[in-house]
Design a protein around this motif. Structure first.
Motif, PDB file in Angstrom:
ATOM      1  N   ALA B  43     -23.093  34.605  15.004  1.00 19.52           N
ATOM      2  CA  ALA B  43     -21.935  35.207  15.653  1.00 19.52           C
ATOM      3  C   ALA B  43     -22.285  35.434  17.114  1.00 19.52           C
ATOM      4  O   ALA B  43     -23.393  35.854  17.426  1.00 19.52           O
ATOM      5  N   GLN B  44     -21.361  35.093  17.979  1.00 21.54           N
ATOM      6  CA  GLN B  44     -21.628  35.215  19.406  1.00 21.54           C
ATOM      7  C   GLN B  44     -20.384  35.688  20.142  1.00 21.54           C
ATOM      8  O   GLN B  44     -19.270  35.276  19.783  1.00 21.54           O
ATOM      9  N   PHE B  45     -20.561  36.531  21.129  1.00 24.89           N
ATOM     10  CA  PHE B  45     -19.492  36.818  22.080  1.00 24.89           C
ATOM     11  C   PHE B  45     -19.962  36.370  23.455  1.00 24.89           C
ATOM     12  O   PHE B  45     -20.851  36.970  24.024  1.00 24.89           O
ATOM     13  N   GLU B  46     -19.368  35.292  23.915  1.00 26.74           N
ATOM     14  CA  GLU B  46     -19.695  34.775  25.239  1.00 26.74           C
ATOM     15  C   GLU B  46     -19.197  35.775  26.285  1.00 26.74           C
ATOM     16  O   GLU B  46     -19.843  36.011  27.299  1.00 26.74           O
ATOM     17  N   GLU B  47     -18.013  36.344  26.007  1.00 23.63           N
ATOM     18  CA  GLU B  47     -17.452  37.379  26.888  1.00 23.63           C
ATOM     19  C   GLU B  47     -17.046  38.566  26.030  1.00 23.63           C
ATOM     20  O   GLU B  47     -16.417  38.397  24.984  1.00 23.63           O
ATOM     21  N   PHE B  48     -17.411  39.730  26.489  1.00 24.40           N
ATOM     22  CA  PHE B  48     -16.962  40.967  25.855  1.00 24.40           C
ATOM     23  C   PHE B  48     -16.957  41.963  26.999  1.00 24.40           C
ATOM     24  O   PHE B  48     -17.991  42.496  27.374  1.00 24.40           O
ATOM     25  N   GLU B  49     -15.770  42.134  27.616  1.00 23.14           N
ATOM     26  CA  GLU B  49     -15.806  42.779  28.937  1.00 23.14           C
ATOM     27  C   GLU B  49     -14.570  43.600  29.277  1.00 23.14           C
ATOM     28  O   GLU B  49     -13.507  43.460  28.664  1.00 23.14           O
ATOM     29  N   TYR B  50     -14.764  44.392  30.301  1.00 19.94           N
ATOM     30  CA  TYR B  50     -13.703  45.176  30.901  1.00 19.94           C
ATOM     31  C   TYR B  50     -13.404  44.543  32.252  1.00 19.94           C
ATOM     32  O   TYR B  50     -14.311  44.232  33.013  1.00 19.94           O
ATOM     33  N   ARG B  51     -12.097  44.314  32.505  1.00 25.55           N
ATOM     34  CA  ARG B  51     -11.712  43.687  33.783  1.00 25.55           C
ATOM     35  C   ARG B  51     -10.817  44.641  34.566  1.00 25.55           C
ATOM     36  O   ARG B  51      -9.914  45.244  34.014  1.00 25.55           O
ATOM     37  N   TYR B  52     -11.074  44.680  35.846  1.00 28.77           N
ATOM     38  CA  TYR B  52     -10.290  45.531  36.736  1.00 28.77           C
ATOM     39  C   TYR B  52      -9.792  44.655  37.870  1.00 28.77           C
ATOM     40  O   TYR B  52     -10.579  44.074  38.604  1.00 28.77           O
ATOM     41  N   SER B  53      -8.442  44.545  37.989  1.00 27.73           N
ATOM     42  CA  SER B  53      -7.904  43.564  38.944  1.00 27.73           C
ATOM     43  C   SER B  53      -7.673  44.178  40.311  1.00 27.73           C
ATOM     44  O   SER B  53      -7.712  45.397  40.467  1.00 27.73           O
ATOM     45  N   ASP B  54      -7.398  43.282  41.283  1.00 26.64           N
ATOM     46  CA  ASP B  54      -7.128  43.766  42.633  1.00 26.64           C
ATOM     47  C   ASP B  54      -5.808  44.511  42.719  1.00 26.64           C
ATOM     48  O   ASP B  54      -5.530  45.163  43.712  1.00 26.64           O
ATOM     49  N   ASP B  55      -4.934  44.419  41.680  1.00 27.64           N
ATOM     50  CA  ASP B  55      -3.797  45.359  41.702  1.00 27.64           C
ATOM     51  C   ASP B  55      -3.947  46.402  40.604  1.00 27.64           C
ATOM     52  O   ASP B  55      -3.000  46.728  39.907  1.00 27.64           O
ATOM     53  N   ASP B  56      -5.122  46.878  40.425  1.00 30.89           N
ATOM     54  CA  ASP B  56      -5.382  48.024  39.539  1.00 30.89           C
ATOM     55  C   ASP B  56      -5.024  47.773  38.080  1.00 30.89           C
ATOM     56  O   ASP B  56      -4.826  48.702  37.317  1.00 30.89           O
ATOM     57  N   GLU B  58      -5.910  46.875  34.350  1.00 34.04           N
ATOM     58  CA  GLU B  58      -7.144  47.008  33.561  1.00 34.04           C
ATOM     59  C   GLU B  58      -6.994  46.250  32.246  1.00 34.04           C
ATOM     60  O   GLU B  58      -5.997  46.417  31.553  1.00 34.04           O
ATOM     61  N   LEU B  59      -7.988  45.441  31.951  1.00 34.82           N
ATOM     62  CA  LEU B  59      -7.923  44.632  30.734  1.00 34.82           C
ATOM     63  C   LEU B  59      -9.222  44.750  29.932  1.00 34.82           C
ATOM     64  O   LEU B  59     -10.307  44.875  30.512  1.00 34.82           O
ATOM     65  N   GLU B  82      -6.894  39.262  25.283  1.00 33.88           N
ATOM     66  CA  GLU B  82      -6.792  40.094  26.485  1.00 33.88           C
ATOM     67  C   GLU B  82      -5.914  41.268  26.125  1.00 33.88           C
ATOM     68  O   GLU B  82      -4.762  41.080  25.734  1.00 33.88           O
ATOM     69  N   TYR B  83      -6.455  42.453  26.268  1.00 32.53           N
ATOM     70  CA  TYR B  83      -5.708  43.653  25.909  1.00 32.53           C
ATOM     71  C   TYR B  83      -5.441  44.448  27.178  1.00 32.53           C
ATOM     72  O   TYR B  83      -6.376  44.808  27.891  1.00 32.53           O
ATOM     73  N   SER B  84      -4.162  44.688  27.455  1.00 26.94           N
ATOM     74  CA  SER B  84      -3.805  45.440  28.655  1.00 26.94           C
ATOM     75  C   SER B  84      -3.918  46.921  28.333  1.00 26.94           C
ATOM     76  O   SER B  84      -3.240  47.431  27.432  1.00 26.94           O
ATOM     77  N   ILE B  85      -4.753  47.617  29.086  1.00 25.65           N
ATOM     78  CA  ILE B  85      -5.017  49.014  28.765  1.00 25.65           C
ATOM     79  C   ILE B  85      -3.833  49.901  29.117  1.00 25.65           C
ATOM     80  O   ILE B  85      -3.460  50.793  28.355  1.00 25.65           O
ATOM     81  N   GLU B  86      -3.153  49.600  30.250  1.00 21.25           N
ATOM     82  CA  GLU B  86      -1.959  50.379  30.623  1.00 21.25           C
ATOM     83  C   GLU B  86      -0.847  50.220  29.595  1.00 21.25           C
ATOM     84  O   GLU B  86      -0.278  51.182  29.118  1.00 21.25           O
ATOM     85  N   GLU B  87      -0.561  48.947  29.314  1.00 20.81           N
ATOM     86  CA  GLU B  87       0.588  48.687  28.438  1.00 20.81           C
ATOM     87  C   GLU B  87       0.253  48.849  26.969  1.00 20.81           C
ATOM     88  O   GLU B  87       1.130  48.815  26.119  1.00 20.81           O
ATOM     89  N   GLN B  88      -1.002  49.002  26.683  1.00 25.04           N
ATOM     90  CA  GLN B  88      -1.457  49.097  25.294  1.00 25.04           C
ATOM     91  C   GLN B  88      -0.899  47.946  24.470  1.00 25.04           C
ATOM     92  O   GLN B  88      -0.243  48.150  23.443  1.00 25.04           O
ATOM     93  N   ALA B  89      -1.112  46.762  24.985  1.00 22.65           N
ATOM     94  CA  ALA B  89      -0.570  45.573  24.308  1.00 22.65           C
ATOM     95  C   ALA B  89      -1.502  44.390  24.505  1.00 22.65           C
ATOM     96  O   ALA B  89      -2.208  44.309  25.510  1.00 22.65           O
ATOM     97  N   TYR B  90      -1.484  43.484  23.529  1.00 25.28           N
ATOM     98  CA  TYR B  90      -2.280  42.257  23.658  1.00 25.28           C
ATOM     99  C   TYR B  90      -1.524  41.256  24.504  1.00 25.28           C
ATOM    100  O   TYR B  90      -0.483  40.748  24.094  1.00 25.28           O
ATOM    101  N   GLU B  91      -2.018  40.976  25.684  1.00 28.74           N
ATOM    102  CA  GLU B  91      -1.374  39.953  26.502  1.00 28.74           C
ATOM    103  C   GLU B  91      -1.702  38.577  25.947  1.00 28.74           C
ATOM    104  O   GLU B  91      -0.958  37.629  26.120  1.00 28.74           O
ATOM    105  N   LYS B  92      -2.859  38.499  25.326  1.00 32.78           N
ATOM    106  CA  LYS B  92      -3.299  37.223  24.755  1.00 32.78           C
ATOM    107  C   LYS B  92      -4.077  37.545  23.491  1.00 32.78           C
ATOM    108  O   LYS B  92      -4.927  38.440  23.500  1.00 32.78           O
ATOM    109  N   LEU B  93      -3.768  36.863  22.416  1.00 35.40           N
ATOM    110  CA  LEU B  93      -4.517  37.060  21.178  1.00 35.40           C
ATOM    111  C   LEU B  93      -4.519  35.734  20.424  1.00 35.40           C
ATOM    112  O   LEU B  93      -3.494  35.314  19.906  1.00 35.40           O
ATOM    113  N   GLU B  94      -5.673  35.073  20.465  1.00 33.99           N
ATOM    114  CA  GLU B  94      -5.782  33.728  19.891  1.00 33.99           C
ATOM    115  C   GLU B  94      -6.857  33.717  18.840  1.00 33.99           C
ATOM    116  O   GLU B  94      -7.957  34.198  19.090  1.00 33.99           O
TER     117      GLU B  94
END
Ligand SMILES: [Cu+2]
Lengths: 562, 249
Positions: B43-56, B58-59, B82-94
């Motif tokens: 089992a591997q997670f190539e990415e497991f991260e918190y992202r903060y964009s230039d327009d604030d 958070e993912l 991709e889970y949007s922390i503000e909207e509390q919604a999955y923007e992407k779930l594959e």
């Protein structure tokens, strides 16, 4: 010191004729403390390494092995010539020893020298299931010594064997921390120029191979007799004594370059067989090989036994001293080895395997050691300075002695007394050692054990095996049950071994007198290579009925009820 | 020679002589684990991260996979989100379930199904892809997708690792997706859809099983896809600072 010491002492007191020894071994879960870490492992009689079993040539031994594990186990008597049913390879020699069961091995001891024993089940051997065997000869040794020590080397890893295998399958470079870095790129640029460095990197990148693929498994603590470098196993001597050191490499994956700074070593035995003495400053011991050397410290001082791994990722250390507690300086590790294009052999463009095959057959019968001086430089891109006929010319793995002195080569090994009459081989079997590092698959002739038919030999044959190493790793090939006579170009004086290291990009020949009926294992002794498929069953067909029957009887009596 | 004669001698004299039945070699079949194809899992997670964009923005973002099988055939579950922390919604779930088998020394082919279940319209695709190691150590993963409605698209992931040392690793990754037909409902236009470029500096803290990293990720949409995003008030281009870890176990 040993649970069965009284039994063994008794064994030694018995007269030579009708000698019989009974030994008891339990297979246990043990704790292993390397000084760097502690881990759960498997051992014999409650410890790892297990006891040193001392036999006498001509003795009939009975060894009761009790399995205290909750999984099947087995013991293989590495290098011993015995009826196949006693060889201890589950699925090939016998069904294995089930939890709670006691299996009695029973065989005549028909040889002398230094050997070892280990589990042939799963990854129990990397996990600690091994011990040493010392067999005293019937006659006199052809060399003198005042005292002797077993020096059993191993590479103890914090991870279990199962986990290591899985990690290697997932990421073949999981344990390789000697890879080429950006820094090495720049230091190579300043040494060799930008264009040369660039084209070198591009050539390797194009093959998707790594110059750093010398050791699959790093991150181990190397032990001598179960002691890590800090725990410093110490052997006591009196100045002027001759000490026989019985080196055994019980590692799962690690080749060691062994030296004792300040002492010259006289190699007197290889893989249990006496060789014509050769003085060396350093020697490389392959996985599963044994070398007996004699040293003679004259000064009242400590000496470090330093066994550096071939890839320079770790070392084992022990001390010889006139008294306990004395130490000598511990050398540093040398620069990690790098493979060269020569080690790629016939894989890519340069058909080196063909060349070395050709060389060897041409020099058959002539002194092979003189080949070291021959110039193949024009045929192969020569990158390295040193040479050894058992390494590809220009190989990055060619060992050199730390003090600039003599480094042992297979070409230096000459049998003390030929074990067999010299005769022409009846046929040749070519075995290409193959694999794919990226997938971590290892095979013979491109076929993994799971898909392979057995190799069938006829009793009475003398078979010449031709090993062509098409991989970039060194493989210690081990044939069970019969001797492997390595062709070093010394004809009847070719050394008799049980494990033959085949270096990358080389072709090595060995001959076997097929004198043992039954079925035998034949494999690379690197644990994870064997498990990944570099393994074969060998079936010896025919042979005297008495021997076959005896072998069968033993199976049905001792192992058939499992 | 002495050993030879003693071997024969002891074998003949020392052991009982029984009548030979069927040849010894037929007696034992190797049915041990060793003779079976080696089964491994990982089992591997190539990415497991918190992202903060230039327009604030958070993912929480991940990209991982789990496999089980042999050299010849593996089952693999790939998961990306991709889970949007503000909207509390999955923007992407594959999620993908694929079977994977070697087709060359360095490449595997895979085939299976992909299920997209973010907030909003779902999609199910058939997947056909290859994954492996290209010359010069580029890790390549290329996939072709066909949706239930016949929309086709392709995705290419490439990654390269630069070893600053044997523990400090700089990894550059590029993901690009292309659509061969428009799927307006999920905001996908025909042509080059989007790219995601990332650079991450990681340190192997525990073996290779836990490697924390920091990095920068750039996302961009193109052509009609960019227009659709603009029309809905979304961004065409985003820069993210990321912090996370590579995991394997
Ligand atoms: Cu091997």
């Amino acid at each position: 010191m040993r649970a069965n010491l009284p039994v063994m002492a008794l064994g030694l007191l018995l007269p030579v004729m009708g000698l019989a020894g009974e030994y008891n071994l339990t297979v246990d879960k043990v704790e292993i403390d390397t000084g760097n870490f502690e881990k759960a492992g498997i051992g014999y009689n409650g410890k790892s390494p297990g006891p040193v079993l001392r036999f006498k040539e001509g003795e009939e031994v009975e060894i009761n092995v009790t399995n205290n594990l909750d999984e099947m186990t087995s013991i293989h008597w590495h290098g011993l010539i015995l009826p196949f049913s006693q060889d201890g390879v589950p699925g090939i020699s016998f069904p294995g020893i089930q939890p709670g069961e006691t299996f009695t091995y029973k065989f005549p001891v028909v040889q002398a020298g230094t050997y070892w024993f280990h589990s042939h089940s799963g990854f129990q051997e990397p996990d600690g299931a091994y011990g040493a065997i010392v067999i005293e000869p019937e006659g006199r040794e052809p060399f003198r010594y005042n005292r002797e020590y077993v020096i059993q080397l191993t590479d103890k890893h914090p991870h279990s064997g199962n986990r290591i295998m899985r990690n290697l399958k997932m990421m073949p470079d999981y344990y390789n921390r000697e890879q080429q870095t950006v820094g090495e790129f720049f230091s190579d640029v300043s040494k060799n120029g930008f264009m040369n460095t660039m084209s070198d990197r591009l050539a390797w990148g194009d093959m998707r191979m790594m110059k750093a693929d010398v050791e699959d498994l790093q991150g181990f603590t190397a032990l001598i007799n179960g002691k890590g470098p800090e725990q410093n196993w110490t052997g006591i001597f009196e100045p002027g004594e001759r000490i026989r050191l019985r080196f055994i490499n019980s590692s799962a994956m690690t080749y060691f370059d062994v030296r004792i700074p300040g002492l010259n070593m006289t190699v007197v035995q290889a893989d249990g067989n006496n060789v014509q003495p050769v003085n060396v400053d350093e020697f490389r011991i392959g996985v599963a090989e044994t070398y007996d050397v004699i040293v003679r410290p004259r000064d009242e001082q400590a000496y470090t036994i330093f066994a550096e791994s071939m890839g320079r990722s770790g070392y084992a250390r022990a001390t010889l001293a006139p008294e306990e507690g004395m130490t000598a300086p511990v050398p540093g590790l040398r620069e990690p080895a790098r493979l060269t294009m020569a080690d790629m052999g016939g894989m890519h463009g340069m058909d080196h395997s063909d060349m070395s095959g050709m060389d060897q057959s041409n020099v058959e019968g002539m002194d092979h050691s003189s080949m070291a001086g021959m110039d193949h430089g024009s045929m192969v891109m020569s990158e390295g300075g040193a040479s050894d006929p058992f390494y590809a010319q220009g190989s990055g793995l060619v060992p050199t002695a730390a003090n600039g002195g003599k480094f042992l080569s297979y070409a230096d090994l000459k049998a003390q007394k030929p074990l067999y009459d010299e005769r022409e081989p009846t046929r040749e079997i070519e075995l290409r050692l193959t694999g794919n590092m990226e997938r971590y698959t290892w095979s013979i002739n491109g076929v993994k054990y799971e898909d392979a038919d057995p190799i069938r030999l006829q009793y009475g044959e003398r078979v010449r095996f031709k090993f062509v190493n098409e991989t970039m790793m060194t493989h210690p090939m081990h044939l069970h049950g019969m001797w492997s006579i390595v062709d070093v170009g010394a004809d009847q004086w070719n050394p008799v071994k049980h494990t033959v290291s085949v270096q990358p990009g080389t072709t090595v020949y060995m001959e076997t007198e097929v004198d043992a009926p039954g079925q035998w294992a034949f494999h690379c002794h690197l644990s994870y290579h064997a498990a990944a498929g570099m393994f074969r069953k060998v079936i010896v067909e025919g042979g005297p009925e008495t021997k076959q029957a005896a072998a069968e009887g033993a199976i049905s009596e001792e192992g058939g009820d499992v | 020679m002495s050993r030879w004669t003693s071997l024969v001698g002891t074998a003949v004299l020392g052991l009982s002589v029984l009548p030979a039945v069927a040849s010894a070699q037929e007696r034992i079949q190797d049915t041990t684990e060793r003779k079976q194809a080696l089964k491994v899992w990982g089992a591997q997670f190539e990415e497991f991260e918190y992202r903060y964009s230039d327009d604030d923005e958070e993912l929480g973002v991940w990209s991982g996979d789990f496999f089980y099988g042999t050299d010849e055939l593996k089952g693999r579950w790939l998961t990306k989100g991709e889970y949007s922390i503000e909207e509390q919604a999955y923007e992407k779930l594959e999620n993908q379930l694929v079977a994977q088998t070697p087709v060359s020394d360095f490449f595997d082919a895979k085939a299976g199904l992909r299920f997209d279940t973010p907030e909003g319209p779902d999609r199910t695709y058939a997947v056909l892809g290859i994954t492996g190691l290209a010359p010069h150590w580029f890790e390549i993963d290329a996939n072709l997708y066909v949706s239930k409605d016949g929309d086709t698209s392709a995705e290419l992931d490439a990654e390269y690792e630069l070893l600053l040392s044997n523990h400090w690793i700089l990894a550059a990754a590029l993901d690009a997706s292309v659509a061969f037909s428009e799927d307006r409902e999920i905001g996908v236009g025909k042509g080059l859809v989007s790219t995601e470029t990332g650079i991450r500096l990681s340190y192997d803290l525990i073996d290779r099983s836990f490697s924390p990293y920091v990095g920068v990720v750039h996302e961009r949409k193109y052509g009609d896809t960019a227009d659709f995003a603009k029309a809905e008030g979304g961004n065409v281009e985003d820069w993210f600072a990321v912090v996370g870890a590579r995991l394997s176990f």
